[in-house]
Scaffold this motif. Sequence first.
Motif, short mmCIF file in Angstrom:
data_model
loop_
_atom_site.label_atom_id
_atom_site.label_comp_id
_atom_site.label_asym_id
_atom_site.label_seq_id
_atom_site.Cartn_x
_atom_site.Cartn_y
_atom_site.Cartn_z
N ALA A 45 0.65 -1.12 -0.03
CA ALA A 45 0.03 0.06 -0.04
C ALA A 45 0.58 1.29 -0.06
O ALA A 45 0.67 2.10 -0.87
N LEU A 46 1.83 1.18 0.77
CA LEU A 46 2.83 2.33 0.93
C LEU A 46 3.44 2.64 -0.17
O LEU A 46 3.94 3.74 -0.73
N SER A 47 3.79 1.88 -1.13
CA SER A 47 4.47 1.92 -2.37
C SER A 47 3.57 2.68 -3.43
O SER A 47 4.16 3.20 -4.35
N PHE A 48 2.39 3.08 -2.98
CA PHE A 48 1.40 3.90 -3.94
C PHE A 48 1.11 5.08 -3.15
O PHE A 48 0.22 5.76 -3.62
N ALA A 49 1.98 5.34 -2.24
CA ALA A 49 1.60 6.52 -1.33
C ALA A 49 3.04 7.40 -1.29
O ALA A 49 3.87 6.98 -1.31
N GLU A 50 2.48 8.50 -0.51
CA GLU A 50 3.78 9.45 -0.29
C GLU A 50 3.71 9.59 1.46
O GLU A 50 2.69 9.96 1.90
N TRP A 51 4.50 9.22 2.04
CA TRP A 51 4.52 9.27 3.63
C TRP A 51 5.99 9.67 4.40
O TRP A 51 6.76 8.90 3.85
N ASN A 52 5.96 10.78 5.14
CA ASN A 52 7.44 10.88 5.78
C ASN A 52 7.58 9.92 7.07
O ASN A 52 8.54 10.05 7.38
N GLN A 277 18.89 4.73 2.44
CA GLN A 277 18.86 6.23 2.30
C GLN A 277 17.54 6.93 2.28
O GLN A 277 17.26 7.76 3.03
N VAL A 278 16.91 6.46 1.02
CA VAL A 278 15.46 6.97 1.02
C VAL A 278 14.70 6.98 1.86
O VAL A 278 14.14 7.68 2.36
N ALA A 279 14.39 5.72 2.54
CA ALA A 279 13.88 5.54 3.79
C ALA A 279 14.03 5.98 4.97
O ALA A 279 13.31 6.83 5.47
N PHE A 280 15.38 5.89 5.49
CA PHE A 280 15.68 6.25 6.91
C PHE A 280 16.29 7.50 6.91
O PHE A 280 16.69 8.00 8.07
N GLN A 281 16.88 7.92 5.91
CA GLN A 281 17.63 9.08 6.00
C GLN A 281 16.94 10.39 5.37
O GLN A 281 16.80 11.71 5.67
N PHE A 282 16.20 10.24 4.09
CA PHE A 282 15.29 11.10 3.62
C PHE A 282 14.04 10.95 3.63
O PHE A 282 12.98 11.72 3.54
N HIS A 283 13.58 10.04 4.69
CA HIS A 283 12.29 9.83 5.19
C HIS A 283 10.98 9.94 4.11
O HIS A 283 10.03 10.60 4.35
N GLN A 284 11.44 9.30 3.01
CA GLN A 284 10.53 8.84 1.94
C GLN A 284 10.02 7.63 1.85
O GLN A 284 10.52 6.73 1.41
N PHE A 285 9.18 7.18 3.01
CA PHE A 285 8.65 5.87 3.12
C PHE A 285 8.08 5.20 1.93
O PHE A 285 8.09 4.02 1.45
N GLY A 286 7.37 5.99 1.28
CA GLY A 286 6.64 5.70 0.08
C GLY A 286 7.42 5.22 -0.94
O GLY A 286 7.40 4.02 -1.55
#
Lengths: 321, 369
Positions: A45-52, A277-286
Amino acid sequence: MAESVARRSGLTGLQKEALTGYLFISPWVLGFLFFMGGPIIFSLALSFAEWNGIGGLDSVRWVGLDNFRQMTVDHRFYTAVWNTFYFTSVSVPVGMVAGVLVALLMNQKFKSIAIFRTIFYLPSVMAGVASSILFYFIFHPSNGLLNFAINGFSHLLTSIFPALPSFQGPEWLGNPAWAKPAYIIMSLWGVGSGMIIYLAGLQGIPEQLYEAAEIDGANKFQQFLNVTLPMLSPVIFFNLILSVIGSFQVFTQAFILSGGNGAPADAALFYVLYVYQVAFQFHQFGYGSAMAWMLFIIIMVATLVQFKFSGWVYYEGELKK
Amino acid sequence: MPTASQPNAFWLSKRRQAGARDALAFTVIMILSIMMIIPLAWMIAISLKEPQNVFQMPPWNVDWKWSNYSEAWYLQGKPQYLSLDGEATPAPAPAMAPGQGSAAAAGAPEAVSASPSGSAAPIATSAPAAPSDEKMSTMDIVVENLKRFIMGQDNKGSFWLYLWNTLFITAVNVVGVLSSSAVVAYAFARLRFPGRGWLFVLVLATMMVPGQVTMIPTFILFSKLGWTNTFLPLTLPAFFGGGAYNVFLLRQFFMSIPPDLDDAAKIDGCSTFGIFWRIMLPLTKPALITVAVFCVVYNWNDFMNPLIYLNDSHMFTLSLGLTQFRSLYGTQTHLMMAASTITLMPLMIIFLIGQRYFIQGIATTGLKG
């Protein structure tokens, strides 16, 4: 205790057994729901969303296929995929050939062979931060052990053959062109983990096959080609699949040796490092989730392709049908 | 099949050939083994050198500077202990074996000039700060010294802490993985219940999913529960199934035990759990040890999970402590190598003790995952 409960509740033996069965697997069922099945659905689900990841779940914004579209224009994503493919396509075949050769050597019947097996397997037990730091110094351009050996070898050559040009070891981790070869060299230090699997396979080959080949006049090399390799091929295939999956997921070495950002010039930006990097440093979980799913797809396709082209694998059981 | 009637000379030459081949193979094995060992030997050699000599070649000219270890052990200077009357005394580092103290004392003057944050400065600052003896009881002093021994001066951290955290996480994981995967595997191997077939297929299917897919949602789950910066995310999942690979491995092992044994026990009035506990577990001891040993290695080396979940440096594992150490002392190669050796040594010892189970475990249970 369970028996007395069952007798009181009037369950038949089979019902009782089923109940016990469900009770026994219940830890796995719970673990599957909370740490596997649930997260899989959530990350899909998250891969179709944007969430910090900081705000509540109500701050999740649906973006459709945007995350996947972003991958097609993200040049760092392409770099990460290329780096990972480069690393996999060299380190896996080289590691497999080395693993089989070392296993053949270790299959000798010396008295002290157990000591050597231990020596070879030891480095693969220690794949972590400490050994990555160790290799950071081994690859040091001016003081490292590797360039000491290379420069010494060059010196030796030019002193014997003065006509040859002298050469210098590269900058390894400082040079984008040499960073990935450095990671491949480091992965060869862990050849023991493959070796031990091949060794188990080698020891399972029946001795009569070699005796029969010898009677037919096959020399050692022919025996290797026509007995050892086919008999070992299922193990090689199994190891191939596991090695490819493993090298797609290389992380700790890349994090330590590149300082966590894929340096130099993203030459060591491997796929999982970029996901981190994307998830845990840039906080782009989606976006991170979408990339994790893309990795899953890549691994599935790579595995299926290997199965598709697995005609070279010899299964002894098949002949008997 | 050779018989005694064959000519003697044939045997001789054949044996000689084999002898030459063995000698060649042995030489190659020796050379390769030395190449495998060299990185580790280099690491240990550097960890025992004076800072100015670290890259000196040949590397085997070792200075035996054992105080590198006590210096690396405490991240930002060795702790200053209070004497029982409440005064700070520059005690030699307690982490060392006897005989190394003199080396530390000899190395101390250099440390003063080399690093401003070294051992000399805290003596001056902590002595006036120490409370006078009427305020501090002997018990307080002992507790305070023990705290400094474990946590380092001013809670700056030490490898005692990282070692303890790593040991704790590893031990809990071993208990969790062994208990839950054995129980689950036993059910899949021996007990009949509706849906067993496709549930087991589901177990195998989870082996295909890369950890990164579940990593992000699991992180969100644990952080919403407020469990980041605790050991729960690193230990709790082990109790829920213990990993598909371990379930699979143990199930294969249970399947290979003849069912007559269970039947006999059942006739003797043994309960299902009794069969599992008294008959199956003792018979699968080698497989259980294999699972345990791999679990130890995995958790000891695990870097990503501690990296994601632990922020407080007092919760750090050895892997994380080492990265923190690197950001502080990355240029001091001799200390880096000492810290790396500290991290690897317990693993090396565990491996050498349990190596029979690694190698036999893989050989007998098929293949590793």
